[in-house]
Design an enzyme around this catalytic site. Structure first.
Site, short mmCIF file in Angstrom:
data_model
loop_
_atom_site.label_atom_id
_atom_site.label_comp_id
_atom_site.label_asym_id
_atom_site.label_seq_id
_atom_site.Cartn_x
_atom_site.Cartn_y
_atom_site.Cartn_z
N SER A 214 85.52 52.38 -46.97
CA SER A 214 85.29 53.71 -47.51
C SER A 214 85.09 54.70 -46.36
O SER A 214 85.51 54.44 -45.22
CB SER A 214 84.07 53.70 -48.45
OG SER A 214 83.95 54.92 -49.15
N ASN A 215 84.44 55.82 -46.65
CA ASN A 215 84.16 56.83 -45.63
C ASN A 215 82.83 57.51 -45.93
O ASN A 215 82.15 57.15 -46.89
CB ASN A 215 85.31 57.85 -45.55
CG ASN A 215 85.57 58.53 -46.88
OD1 ASN A 215 84.70 59.18 -47.45
ND2 ASN A 215 86.79 58.35 -47.40
N ARG A 216 82.47 58.50 -45.12
CA ARG A 216 81.14 59.11 -45.21
C ARG A 216 81.05 60.27 -46.20
O ARG A 216 80.05 60.97 -46.24
CB ARG A 216 80.69 59.60 -43.83
CG ARG A 216 80.49 58.49 -42.81
CD ARG A 216 79.79 59.05 -41.57
NE ARG A 216 79.49 58.01 -40.62
CZ ARG A 216 80.18 57.78 -39.51
NH1 ARG A 216 81.23 58.54 -39.23
NH2 ARG A 216 79.83 56.83 -38.68
N ALA A 281 87.67 62.68 -50.72
CA ALA A 281 88.15 62.04 -49.49
C ALA A 281 88.52 60.60 -49.83
O ALA A 281 87.77 59.66 -49.54
CB ALA A 281 87.07 62.08 -48.42
#
Length: 405
Positions: A214-216, A281
Site C-alpha cells: 500500500s502507501n501512506r 492513491a
C-alpha cells in the site's frame, strides 16, 4: 478563514435531556467563526443553565419574552439570523411550532422569521425524544407540517435513549453532524443536485493473508473534496479505500480495499455523474501470485509483481458526455511536467499536482500546496493551505467548467 466567519446563527434549545449536546454544538459553531445567539425555553433551563451557553459563545443568552428592555428581542433576533437551528427539538416544541404558536421567545422568533419561500433564513429542526414519542402519529404529522412550512428536519439517530429505554430512533445526532448540516444550509448551492463521485485513500494489494502492499495516503484530501461538494448541494458518492479519518456527513460511502475493487466501484458510479475527482492513491503494483499462507520471516521470499488497473484511463468508456474529470498527480520529480503528461494521456479536464517531497504537502498531513493544470493550458500555482480550503478552490474551478458546458 473559518467556514462561518461573521455568520449570525440563532440556536434554539428546548427542554430535553439531549440539550447537554447543544452546549458542544454552540461551541463548535463559535469555533467555526459564527456569532451564536442562544434562545432557551424555560424547560431547557431545567437541564442546562444559561451561563453555560454564555461562557461557550461569549454572547448573552435569551430566555424570556418580556424581559425589561428586551420586549422586541424576537423581532431583532429573527431579523439578524442567517440560519436558525433548533437542537434539541422536543415533541412539545415541534407541536407548538407546527401550530404557529408564539407563547415563548423561541416560537415567537420562528414566526418572526417569516416564510422561507419569501427569503427568510433556513430553519433546521433536530428532533430528540423517546422512540415511542417520535413514532407517534401526531409527532409524525407535526414533522410533516413543519416540512410543508419550509423547515428542514434532521432525522433522529438510532441509539441508546434516556432512562434505560434501550436503543431506538429518537437520539439527537452528534453536534459534528449537525454542524455539517448547518454548513450545507449556509454555503453556496452552486452544485445543487449535481452528482459528484470522489475517490479517496489508498488501496491495498495482498502479499499473503496478513500482509499487503500500500502507501501512506490518509484520504484527507479526497474526504475534504467530498465534504465540500456535499456542503455545496451535490449528491456525493465517496469511493474510499481504508481511511485514517471518518467519512464526511451526508455522502454515500462505497468502501473498497483493492485497486480492482475501486476501479469497479468507480465504473458503477460514473455513468450518470457530472463530476469525478480522483483524489485516491491506488497501489500501482500487486503481487502476481499472493502467498496462500503467512510468509515466515525466515523464508525471505522473492515475489513477482504486475501493474494494477489504471483507474482514470479505464473511466473513459463510462464517462457521461459533458462530465468534468479531475485527477491528482503526486510526484517527487518534475511534478508539473508529469502532471501535464497525465492530463493529456488520460483525457482530463484538470490535474492537481503536488510534490510529495515538499514538507506539509504530501500524504497524511492536513495541508497541501498544489499547481492546477487545465486542458486549456492554464497553470495556477497555489500557496500552502489547509486541504479543506483547497477543496473549495478545486470545486470552484470544476463549477466554472460545468457552467461552460
Amino acid at each position: 478563514m473559518r467556514p462561518f466567519d461573521g455568520r449570525r446563527i440563532l440556536l434554539g434549545v428546548s427542554g430535553g435531556i439531549a440539550s447537554y449536546k447543544s452546549g458542544w454544538l454552540a461551541r463548535l459553531l463559535s469555533q467555526a467563526g459564527a456569532q451564536v445567539d442562544v434562545v432557551m425555553t424555560r424547560s431547557a433551563m431545567e437541564f442546562v443553565g444559561p451561563i453555560t451557553f454564555e461562557a461557550l459563545t461569549g454572547r448573552p443568552v435569551h430566555c424570556e419574552m418580556f424581559e425589561v428592555g428586551q420586549a422586541l428581542d424576537h423581532i431583532r433576533l429573527a431579523r439578524e439570523a442567517e440560519a436558525i437551528v433548533i437542537a434539541p427539538a422536543t415533541a412539545d416544541l415541534m407541536a407548538r411550532a407546527a401550530q404557529g404558536q408564539a407563547g415563548d421567545l423561541l416560537t415567537a422568533c420562528l414566526l418572526a422569521t417569516g416564510s422561507t419561500a419569501n427569503g427568510a433564513p433556513p430553519v433546521l429542526f433536530v428532533p430528540a425524544m423517546n422512540d415511542r414519542m417520535w413514532a407517534h402519529l401526531q409527532t409524525q404529522r407535526n414533522a410533516s407540517r413543519l416540512r410543508e412550512l419550509g423547515y428542514r428536519l434532521l432525522e433522529p439517530e438510532i441509539g441508546m435513549l434516556a432512562a434505560g429505554e434501550g436503543s431506538g430512533p429518537g437520539r439527537m445526532p452528534e453536534p459534528e453532524t449537525i454542524l455539517a448540516h448547518v454548513g450545507r444550509m449556509l454555503d453556496r448551492p452552486d452544485l445543487r443536485d449535481r452528482k459528484v463521485v470522489v475517490t479517496a485513500g489508498p488501496t491495498r494489494e495482498p502479499l499473503d493473508p496478513v500482509r499487503y502492499l500500500s502507501n501512506r495516503s490518509s484520504g484527507k484530501m479526497g474526504t475534504a473534496v467530498a465534504a465540500a461538494a456535499w456542503r455545496r448541494g451535490a449528491n456525493v458518492t465517496l469511493v474510499a479505500g481504508p481511511l485514517e479519518i471518518a467519512a464526511p456527513t451526508g455522502v454515500t460511502v462505497v468502501a473498497v480495499e483493492s485497486t480492482e475493487q475501486m476501479r469497479d466501484a468507480v465504473a458503477r458510479a460514473l455513468p450518470d455523474a457530472d463530476v469525478l475527482v480522483m483524489a485516491a492513491a491506488p497501489a500501482d503494483f500487486r503481487a502476481a501470485a499472493p502467498a496462500p499462507s503467512k510468509i515466515k520471516k525466515s523464508t525471505a521470499p522473492t515475489m513477482t509483481f504486475s501493474n494494477t488497473a489504471d483507474i482514470l484511463r479505464e473511466t473513459a468508456p463510462h464517462r457521461r458526455r459533458g462530465a468534468v474529470i479531475a485527477g491528482f498527480a503526486l510526484e517527487t520529480d518534475d511534478a508539473v511536467a508529469s502532471g501535464r503528461a497525465k492530463l493529456a494521456s488520460k483525457d482530463l479536464d484538470l490535474v492537481i499536482v503536488n510534490d510529495a517531497s515538499e514538507a506539509g504537502a504530501g500524504m497524511s498531513v492536513d495541508t497541501n500546496r498544489v499547481t492546477i493544470l487545465t486542458r486549456g493550458g492554464e497553470t495556477e500555482e497555489l500557496p500552502l493551505m489547509l486541504k479543506t480550503e483547497l477543496a473549495d478552490i478545486i470545486l470552484d474551478r470544476i463549477g466554472a467548467l460545468l457552467r461552460e458546458r
